[in-house]
Design an enzyme around this catalytic site. Sequence first.
Site, PDB file in Angstrom:
ATOM      1  N   HIS A  43       0.441  -1.059  -0.052  1.00 28.06           N
ATOM      2  CA  HIS A  43      -0.203   0.234   0.069  1.00 28.06           C
ATOM      3  C   HIS A  43       1.350   1.235   0.657  1.00 28.06           C
ATOM      4  CE1 HIS A  43       0.588   1.086   4.081  1.00 28.06           C
ATOM      5  NE2 HIS A  43       0.365  -0.634   4.785  1.00 28.06           N
ATOM      6  N   ASP A  48      -4.951   5.225   9.563  1.00 30.13           N
ATOM      7  CA  ASP A  48      -5.268   4.335  10.998  1.00 30.13           C
ATOM      8  C   ASP A  48      -6.625   3.689  10.773  1.00 30.13           C
ATOM      9  OD1 ASP A  48      -3.014   5.859  11.832  1.00 30.13           O
ATOM     10  OD2 ASP A  48      -4.824   7.932  12.264  1.00 30.13           O
ATOM     11  N   TYR A  76      -8.360  14.899   2.561  1.00 34.24           N
ATOM     12  CA  TYR A  76      -9.382  14.287   3.820  1.00 34.24           C
ATOM     13  C   TYR A  76     -10.671  14.753   4.384  1.00 34.24           C
ATOM     14  CZ  TYR A  76      -5.281  11.782   4.485  1.00 34.24           C
ATOM     15  OH  TYR A  76      -4.205  11.070   4.893  1.00 34.24           O
ATOM     16  N   TYR A 179      -0.235  14.938   9.570  1.00 35.09           N
ATOM     17  CA  TYR A 179      -0.951  14.079  10.324  1.00 35.09           C
ATOM     18  C   TYR A 179      -2.637  14.480  11.058  1.00 35.09           C
ATOM     19  CZ  TYR A 179       3.009  10.276  10.417  1.00 35.09           C
ATOM     20  OH  TYR A 179       3.611   9.870  10.537  1.00 35.09           O
ATOM     21  N   LEU A 200     -12.587   9.982  10.098  1.00 33.66           N
ATOM     22  CA  LEU A 200     -11.329  10.480   9.246  1.00 33.66           C
ATOM     23  C   LEU A 200     -12.159   9.345   7.902  1.00 33.66           C
ATOM     24  CD1 LEU A 200      -8.814  11.817   9.027  1.00 33.66           C
ATOM     25  CD2 LEU A 200      -7.681   9.788  10.095  1.00 33.66           C
TER      26      LEU A 200
END
Length: 314
Positions: A43, A48, A76, A179, A200
């Site tokens: 990947h 997460d 995101y 992050y 998320l």
Amino acid sequence: MSRPRRRGRDVHGVLLLDKPQGASSNDVLQKVKRIYNANRAGHTGALDPLATGMLPVCLGEATKFSQYLLDSDKRYRVIAKLGQRTDTSDADGQVVEERPVTFSAEQLDAALESFRGETQQVPSMYSALKYQGKKLYEYARQGIDVPREARPITVYELLFIRHEGDELELEVHCSKGTYIRTIIDDLGEKLGCGAHVIYLRRLAVSKYPVDRMVTLEQLRELVEQAETQGISPADLLDPLLMPMDSPASDFPVVNLPLTSSVYFKNGNPVRTTETPQRGLVRVTEGEENKFIGMGEIDDEGRVAPRRLVVEYPL
């Protein structure tokens, strides 16, 4: 006596997987690898377990070019719970502090503005970055805090979506190495109330089309459909793959005639017309523009091989 290792098939390309919530990126990677019966898979930047969304899975020779997706921009959608801070900066962690939510709209606007553009970010202890050969989250689980250097990141866009009660929803377009959990944790501190991620979703990676994402369930359904029709699962699965050179789609293309490409594929730099002055290039050959690897323009203006395709599907 150990059993001989089973060899998968030579399948090459990039699957845009819609990762389910609760699963690790490596778990879903292994499931995709088994479904495709691929000999190699990797990947391009872990999500997460709490997160969902686009996880490009590289199969076969495409794994050689996955680094270029690690370096690409991401987008995101995130929902933060205000008033609580956790040790992992998300809902999977333990609440370590609770404070009232009292900020004004003006304070929120100012706090959001401070994250836009080029900034420095100190990674969370609950990340896969390594310190002295060991992942940070392994230290964190042992209650050990280790020094972490701030790293440059860029937030190209930080859109306010909604603020209702103790929930704040945002959309973030950011550079590699950003992050989102850390942004939310830092934002909560700026607002004086603490915050952590409760939702998320990765909406996009690089320029990949969102409508090409597929779920594990859809892949399994295609396998069942193939069995019902008496055809190979590959007949239904392989058309879902993006081209193996798609991770490097941001780089210019240099096409070599077949008389030159044979030297390039043997590891030799070659001269050609109309090359960029410098930098990495995608190299194709012949009238079919078949991708044969990545090259770099050397000091003499030649195309020098950097990563070559060894196996290519007919």
